[in-house]
Design a protein around this motif. Structure first.
Motif, mmCIF file in Angstrom:
data_model
loop_
_atom_site.group_PDB
_atom_site.id
_atom_site.type_symbol
_atom_site.label_atom_id
_atom_site.label_comp_id
_atom_site.label_asym_id
_atom_site.label_seq_id
_atom_site.Cartn_x
_atom_site.Cartn_y
_atom_site.Cartn_z
ATOM 1 N N GLU A 68 0.824 -1.215 0.000
ATOM 2 C CA GLU A 68 0.000 0.000 0.000
ATOM 3 C C GLU A 68 0.856 1.264 0.000
ATOM 4 O O GLU A 68 0.505 2.261 -0.614
ATOM 5 N N ASP A 69 2.010 1.188 0.676
ATOM 6 C CA ASP A 69 2.921 2.336 0.674
ATOM 7 C C ASP A 69 3.630 2.458 -0.669
ATOM 8 O O ASP A 69 3.982 3.554 -1.095
ATOM 9 N N GLU A 70 3.837 1.322 -1.327
ATOM 10 C CA GLU A 70 4.530 1.331 -2.615
ATOM 11 C C GLU A 70 3.733 2.087 -3.671
ATOM 12 O O GLU A 70 4.290 2.895 -4.421
ATOM 13 N N THR A 71 2.433 1.861 -3.715
ATOM 14 C CA THR A 71 1.607 2.570 -4.702
ATOM 15 C C THR A 71 1.619 4.071 -4.429
ATOM 16 O O THR A 71 1.697 4.878 -5.358
ATOM 17 N N LEU A 72 1.556 4.448 -3.153
ATOM 18 C CA LEU A 72 1.608 5.861 -2.793
ATOM 19 C C LEU A 72 2.949 6.477 -3.190
ATOM 20 O O LEU A 72 2.997 7.565 -3.765
ATOM 21 N N ARG A 74 5.012 5.433 -5.525
ATOM 22 C CA ARG A 74 5.106 5.512 -6.996
ATOM 23 C C ARG A 74 4.320 6.713 -7.522
ATOM 24 O O ARG A 74 4.755 7.384 -8.456
ATOM 25 N N GLU A 75 3.164 6.980 -6.930
ATOM 26 C CA GLU A 75 2.358 8.139 -7.352
ATOM 27 C C GLU A 75 3.107 9.432 -7.050
ATOM 28 O O GLU A 75 3.143 10.346 -7.872
ATOM 29 N N LEU A 76 3.703 9.499 -5.867
ATOM 30 C CA LEU A 76 4.453 10.715 -5.496
ATOM 31 C C LEU A 76 5.666 10.904 -6.398
ATOM 32 O O LEU A 76 5.995 12.028 -6.783
ATOM 33 N N SER A 78 5.951 9.912 -9.466
ATOM 34 C CA SER A 78 5.534 10.252 -10.829
ATOM 35 C C SER A 78 5.157 11.741 -10.939
ATOM 36 O O SER A 78 5.197 12.309 -12.012
ATOM 37 N N LEU A 79 4.784 12.358 -9.809
ATOM 38 C CA LEU A 79 4.413 13.781 -9.833
ATOM 39 C C LEU A 79 5.616 14.677 -9.989
ATOM 40 O O LEU A 79 5.495 15.774 -10.519
ATOM 41 N N THR A 80 6.780 14.226 -9.534
ATOM 42 C CA THR A 80 7.969 15.096 -9.615
ATOM 43 C C THR A 80 8.665 14.982 -10.929
ATOM 44 O O THR A 80 8.390 14.219 -11.779
#
Length: 80
Positions: A68-72, A74-76, A78-80
């Motif tokens: 669950e932390d991995e998906t978060l 990866r999303e963070l 991808s934003l940078t």
């Protein structure tokens, strides 16, 4: 029986090393050298599936991140 450095002193006849006679020490050293030659220094992968899965997982400081932390994360990232 302790010397000035706090180590146990073992008195033996001339030519002895610690509590071992020269022949006894030779046997012990030969056994150590034989075991050292058999050591395996190359890491072998037993299961390729586990290796590929571990390589695909996200790590932080060498440790795996929870799913669950991995998906978060990866999303963070991808934003940078």
């Amino acid at each position: 029986r302790l010397d000035d450095r706090g180590l146990l002193r073992v008195e033996g006849p001339e030519g002895w090393v610690g509590a071992y006679s020269p022949d006894s020490r030779r046997v012990r050293v030969d056994r150590f050298l034989a075991k050292r030659e058999k050591r395996v220094w190359v890491k072998k992968v037993k299961y390729d599936v586990r290796k590929s899965f571990a390589d695909s997982r996200l790590r932080v400081k060498g440790r795996f991140v929870k799913k669950e932390d991995e998906t978060l994360m990866r999303e963070l990232m991808s934003l940078t």
